[in-house]
Scaffold this motif. Structure first.
Motif, PDB file in Angstrom:
ATOM      1  N   LEU A 167      19.024   1.436   0.241  1.00  0.00           N
ATOM      2  CA  LEU A 167      18.241   2.658   0.040  1.00  0.00           C
ATOM      3  C   LEU A 167      18.630   3.726   1.058  1.00  0.00           C
ATOM      4  O   LEU A 167      18.685   4.923   0.736  1.00  0.00           O
ATOM      5  N   ASP A 168      18.938   3.301   2.275  1.00  0.00           N
ATOM      6  CA  ASP A 168      19.359   4.255   3.299  1.00  0.00           C
ATOM      7  C   ASP A 168      20.707   4.885   2.939  1.00  0.00           C
ATOM      8  O   ASP A 168      20.945   6.063   3.240  1.00  0.00           O
ATOM      9  N   LEU A 169      21.592   4.119   2.313  1.00  0.00           N
ATOM     10  CA  LEU A 169      22.868   4.686   1.852  1.00  0.00           C
ATOM     11  C   LEU A 169      22.627   5.802   0.845  1.00  0.00           C
ATOM     12  O   LEU A 169      23.276   6.856   0.889  1.00  0.00           O
ATOM     13  N   LEU A 170      21.694   5.569  -0.077  1.00  0.00           N
ATOM     14  CA  LEU A 170      21.373   6.617  -1.051  1.00  0.00           C
ATOM     15  C   LEU A 170      20.761   7.827  -0.367  1.00  0.00           C
ATOM     16  O   LEU A 170      21.120   8.975  -0.663  1.00  0.00           O
ATOM     17  N   ARG A 171      19.841   7.578   0.539  1.00  0.00           N
ATOM     18  CA  ARG A 171      19.139   8.675   1.208  1.00  0.00           C
ATOM     19  C   ARG A 171      20.113   9.537   2.009  1.00  0.00           C
ATOM     20  O   ARG A 171      19.997  10.769   2.033  1.00  0.00           O
ATOM     21  N   ALA A 172      21.082   8.904   2.651  1.00  0.00           N
ATOM     22  CA  ALA A 172      22.047   9.624   3.482  1.00  0.00           C
ATOM     23  C   ALA A 172      23.250  10.116   2.676  1.00  0.00           C
ATOM     24  O   ALA A 172      24.158  10.712   3.243  1.00  0.00           O
TER      25      ALA A 172
ATOM     26  N   LEU B  71      19.969   0.042  -7.543  1.00  0.00           N
ATOM     27  CA  LEU B  71      19.117   0.970  -6.797  1.00  0.00           C
ATOM     28  C   LEU B  71      19.283   2.374  -7.365  1.00  0.00           C
ATOM     29  O   LEU B  71      20.359   2.747  -7.832  1.00  0.00           O
ATOM     30  N   ASN B  72      18.220   3.153  -7.307  1.00  0.00           N
ATOM     31  CA  ASN B  72      18.221   4.524  -7.793  1.00  0.00           C
ATOM     32  C   ASN B  72      17.517   5.413  -6.790  1.00  0.00           C
ATOM     33  O   ASN B  72      16.636   4.959  -6.044  1.00  0.00           O
ATOM     34  N   TYR B  73      17.886   6.690  -6.780  1.00  0.00           N
ATOM     35  CA  TYR B  73      17.218   7.625  -5.871  1.00  0.00           C
ATOM     36  C   TYR B  73      15.715   7.665  -6.148  1.00  0.00           C
ATOM     37  O   TYR B  73      14.911   7.900  -5.250  1.00  0.00           O
ATOM     38  N   ALA B  74      15.351   7.388  -7.395  1.00  0.00           N
ATOM     39  CA  ALA B  74      13.927   7.355  -7.733  1.00  0.00           C
ATOM     40  C   ALA B  74      13.180   6.282  -6.943  1.00  0.00           C
ATOM     41  O   ALA B  74      11.977   6.435  -6.675  1.00  0.00           O
ATOM     42  N   ASP B  75      13.869   5.199  -6.543  1.00  0.00           N
ATOM     43  CA  ASP B  75      13.218   4.175  -5.727  1.00  0.00           C
ATOM     44  C   ASP B  75      12.758   4.772  -4.391  1.00  0.00           C
ATOM     45  O   ASP B  75      11.699   4.411  -3.870  1.00  0.00           O
ATOM     46  N   ILE B  76      13.562   5.688  -3.847  1.00  0.00           N
ATOM     47  CA  ILE B  76      13.190   6.355  -2.603  1.00  0.00           C
ATOM     48  C   ILE B  76      11.994   7.270  -2.826  1.00  0.00           C
ATOM     49  O   ILE B  76      11.050   7.305  -2.025  1.00  0.00           O
ATOM     50  N   LEU B  77      12.013   8.006  -3.929  1.00  0.00           N
ATOM     51  CA  LEU B  77      10.892   8.909  -4.228  1.00  0.00           C
ATOM     52  C   LEU B  77       9.605   8.118  -4.453  1.00  0.00           C
ATOM     53  O   LEU B  77       8.525   8.538  -4.021  1.00  0.00           O
ATOM     54  N   ILE B  78       9.711   6.973  -5.127  1.00  0.00           N
ATOM     55  CA  ILE B  78       8.535   6.115  -5.316  1.00  0.00           C
ATOM     56  C   ILE B  78       8.022   5.635  -3.963  1.00  0.00           C
ATOM     57  O   ILE B  78       6.814   5.652  -3.681  1.00  0.00           O
ATOM     58  N   GLN B  79       8.945   5.196  -3.108  1.00  0.00           N
ATOM     59  CA  GLN B  79       8.584   4.731  -1.771  1.00  0.00           C
ATOM     60  C   GLN B  79       7.895   5.842  -0.973  1.00  0.00           C
ATOM     61  O   GLN B  79       6.953   5.587  -0.213  1.00  0.00           O
TER      62      GLN B  79
ATOM     63  N   GLN C 267       0.861  -1.173   0.000  1.00  0.00           N
ATOM     64  CA  GLN C 267       0.000   0.000   0.000  1.00  0.00           C
ATOM     65  C   GLN C 267       0.904   1.232   0.000  1.00  0.00           C
ATOM     66  O   GLN C 267       1.979   1.214   0.610  1.00  0.00           O
ATOM     67  N   THR C 268       0.469   2.278  -0.664  1.00  0.00           N
ATOM     68  CA  THR C 268       1.330   3.444  -0.831  1.00  0.00           C
ATOM     69  C   THR C 268       1.670   4.113   0.489  1.00  0.00           C
ATOM     70  O   THR C 268       2.664   4.826   0.592  1.00  0.00           O
ATOM     71  N   SER C 269       0.913   3.896   1.522  1.00  0.00           N
ATOM     72  CA  SER C 269       1.166   4.516   2.821  1.00  0.00           C
ATOM     73  C   SER C 269       2.075   3.666   3.706  1.00  0.00           C
ATOM     74  O   SER C 269       2.408   4.076   4.822  1.00  0.00           O
ATOM     75  N   GLU C 270       2.493   2.502   3.215  1.00  0.00           N
ATOM     76  CA  GLU C 270       3.278   1.589   4.030  1.00  0.00           C
ATOM     77  C   GLU C 270       4.683   1.437   3.482  1.00  0.00           C
ATOM     78  O   GLU C 270       4.945   1.664   2.292  1.00  0.00           O
ATOM     79  N   LYS C 271       5.619   1.034   4.361  1.00  0.00           N
ATOM     80  CA  LYS C 271       6.974   0.746   3.942  1.00  0.00           C
ATOM     81  C   LYS C 271       7.001  -0.550   3.131  1.00  0.00           C
ATOM     82  O   LYS C 271       6.168  -1.430   3.327  1.00  0.00           O
ATOM     83  N   PRO C 272       7.974  -0.689   2.211  1.00  0.00           N
ATOM     84  CA  PRO C 272       8.058  -1.923   1.441  1.00  0.00           C
ATOM     85  C   PRO C 272       8.416  -3.110   2.323  1.00  0.00           C
ATOM     86  O   PRO C 272       9.029  -2.958   3.389  1.00  0.00           O
ATOM     87  N   THR C 273       8.019  -4.290   1.882  1.00  0.00           N
ATOM     88  CA  THR C 273       8.262  -5.501   2.649  1.00  0.00           C
ATOM     89  C   THR C 273       8.527  -6.654   1.694  1.00  0.00           C
ATOM     90  O   THR C 273       8.160  -6.605   0.509  1.00  0.00           O
ATOM     91  N   TYR C 274       9.176  -7.702   2.194  1.00  0.00           N
ATOM     92  CA  TYR C 274       9.400  -8.897   1.388  1.00  0.00           C
ATOM     93  C   TYR C 274       8.123  -9.736   1.357  1.00  0.00           C
ATOM     94  O   TYR C 274       7.500  -9.993   2.392  1.00  0.00           O
TER      95      TYR C 274
ATOM     96  N   THR D 228       6.260  -4.272  -7.161  1.00  0.00           N
ATOM     97  CA  THR D 228       7.621  -4.578  -6.727  1.00  0.00           C
ATOM     98  C   THR D 228       8.544  -3.429  -7.130  1.00  0.00           C
ATOM     99  O   THR D 228       8.529  -2.983  -8.273  1.00  0.00           O
ATOM    100  N   LEU D 229       9.332  -2.957  -6.174  1.00  0.00           N
ATOM    101  CA  LEU D 229      10.305  -1.908  -6.449  1.00  0.00           C
ATOM    102  C   LEU D 229      11.455  -2.449  -7.319  1.00  0.00           C
ATOM    103  O   LEU D 229      11.631  -3.648  -7.460  1.00  0.00           O
ATOM    104  N   GLY D 230      12.258  -1.534  -7.845  1.00  0.00           N
ATOM    105  CA  GLY D 230      13.442  -1.928  -8.608  1.00  0.00           C
ATOM    106  C   GLY D 230      13.321  -1.571 -10.070  1.00  0.00           C
ATOM    107  O   GLY D 230      12.553  -2.194 -10.807  1.00  0.00           O
ATOM    108  N   MET D 231      14.089  -0.554 -10.519  1.00  0.00           N
ATOM    109  CA  MET D 231      13.916   0.004 -11.853  1.00  0.00           C
ATOM    110  C   MET D 231      14.807  -0.623 -12.912  1.00  0.00           C
ATOM    111  O   MET D 231      14.550  -0.460 -14.107  1.00  0.00           O
ATOM    112  N   GLU D 232      15.881  -1.321 -12.506  1.00  0.00           N
ATOM    113  CA  GLU D 232      16.786  -1.879 -13.510  1.00  0.00           C
ATOM    114  C   GLU D 232      17.426  -3.156 -12.973  1.00  0.00           C
ATOM    115  O   GLU D 232      17.735  -3.268 -11.788  1.00  0.00           O
ATOM    116  N   VAL D 233      17.601  -4.114 -13.868  1.00  0.00           N
ATOM    117  CA  VAL D 233      18.078  -5.434 -13.461  1.00  0.00           C
ATOM    118  C   VAL D 233      19.056  -5.990 -14.494  1.00  0.00           C
ATOM    119  O   VAL D 233      19.122  -5.524 -15.632  1.00  0.00           O
TER     120      VAL D 233
END
Length: 322
Positions: free
Chosen positions: A302-307, A37-45, A8-15, A58-63
């Motif tokens: 993702l936290d590495l990117l955010r920080a 991982l991309n900064y856009a993944d954080i913005l989507i989250q 759900q868009t209001s919740e953190k991602p989960t496995y 499912t998150l993840g823009m490139e594989v």
């Protein structure tokens, strides 16, 4: 299979455990080895990105991975091919089904880690500098956020295209990474960006993924007829551009969103990636991956990117298979 999902868009991602469908007529099924991982993944989250799919997804823009199945209409790929896909979503999973026209075959000597973080960072910078800004040899290119995922590739490509490159980043370690990628001049985030750039002769092209004060200072350091490329706003501050200043200095403001090209000029992206992969095979591009983390540490990545604690790309290794 396991996937890193937003339920759900209001919740953190989960496995979550999800079912993998069979590929459709024009699709490929991949055993995913690595995902970038991309900064856009954080913005989507956070719900602040410009292109968010409806939940759940499912998150993840490139594989990068190996083809294990394909639709009956797919002629240009075979089972066992090593490919990279700029999917936009569904990358942070053990396997996936993707449109074949989003896939490229990766060079034999390119690792899955390199391939997973190649398309968005290099594709964005090449499209921005070559296709949109028409960067010319001898021009001065200013790159803000020059040690980040897209910024570092802008330094590398700008230098390869013959520009004099000024790199702006936070701290000596990040500036050293930019210098190693080809930057001619280094400006720390704590310095007066406008004054330093003007001292160096001003900027002909600005590549900005930061926004905020960095953009405003770069804007004021532009030479007449400079081009300012808006890539993103990692600072969280979307600057407003005074149109009268554009007019007086004959400046051009340019937007670049690589994902948008798939909706109206997918051939531009494909041609760009063909050029970039050719440069890689010639040894002219050297992707920088600062962190490779296992599948169960995605949030840490993702936290590495955010920080802003990473340089270049952060990649998740989904599978340890070669």
């Amino acid at each position: 299979m396991r996937a890193f999902r937003i339920l759900q868009t209001s919740e953190k991602p989960t496995y979550s455990d999800i079912f993998l469908p069979d590929p459709g007529p024009t699709e490929l099924r991949l055993d995913i080895r690595c995902a970038g991982l991309n900064y856009a993944d954080i913005l989507i989250q956070n719900g602040t990105y410009q292109d968010i799919p409806p939940a759940p997804f499912t998150l993840g823009m490139e594989v990068a991975g190996v083809v294990t199945g394909k639709g009956e209409s797919v002629q240009n790929f075979s089972l066992g091919d090593r490919v990279a896909v700029f999917s936009g979503q569904d990358g942070l999973a053990e396997a996936g089904v993707f449109e074949s026209d989003r896939a490229v075959r990766i060079p034999d000597r390119m690792s899955f880690e390199e391939a997973a973080g190649f398309q968005i960072a290099y594709g964005t910078s090449h499209l921005a500098l070559a296709h949109r800004a028409h960067l010319q040899p001898g021009e001065t290119l200013l790159v803000t956020g020059a040690a980040g995922g897209v910024g570092l590739t802008a330094v590398e490509i700008g230098k390869l295209m013959g520009a004099r490159v000024i790199a702006h980043a936070r701290g000596a370690d990040k500036l050293e990474v930019a210098r190693a990628a080809g930057a001619d001049h280094l400006i720390d985030d704590g310095e007066d960006l406008r004054a330093r750039v003007l001292y160096l002769g001003g900027a002909d092209v600005v590549y900005d993924a930061v926004g905020g004060e960095a953009f405003r200072a770069a804007f004021r350091a532009c030479n007449p007829e400079a081009r300012l490329i808006c890539i993103g706003f990692a600072s969280g501050d979307v600057p407003q551009i005074p149109a009268n200043h554009l007019m007086v200095k004959n400046l051009t403001a340019i937007g670049l969103y690589i994902g948008g090209y798939f909706k109206f000029r997918a051939d531009v992206v494909r041609d760009s990636l063909a050029t970039l992969l050719g440069w890689y095979e010639e040894g002219r591009l050297k992707p920088h991956v600062s962190h490779v983390l296992p599948f169960d540490r995605i949030q840490e990545g993702l936290d590495l990117l955010r920080a802003r604690k990473s340089t270049g790309k952060v990649v998740i290794r989904i599978s340890n298979d070669s």
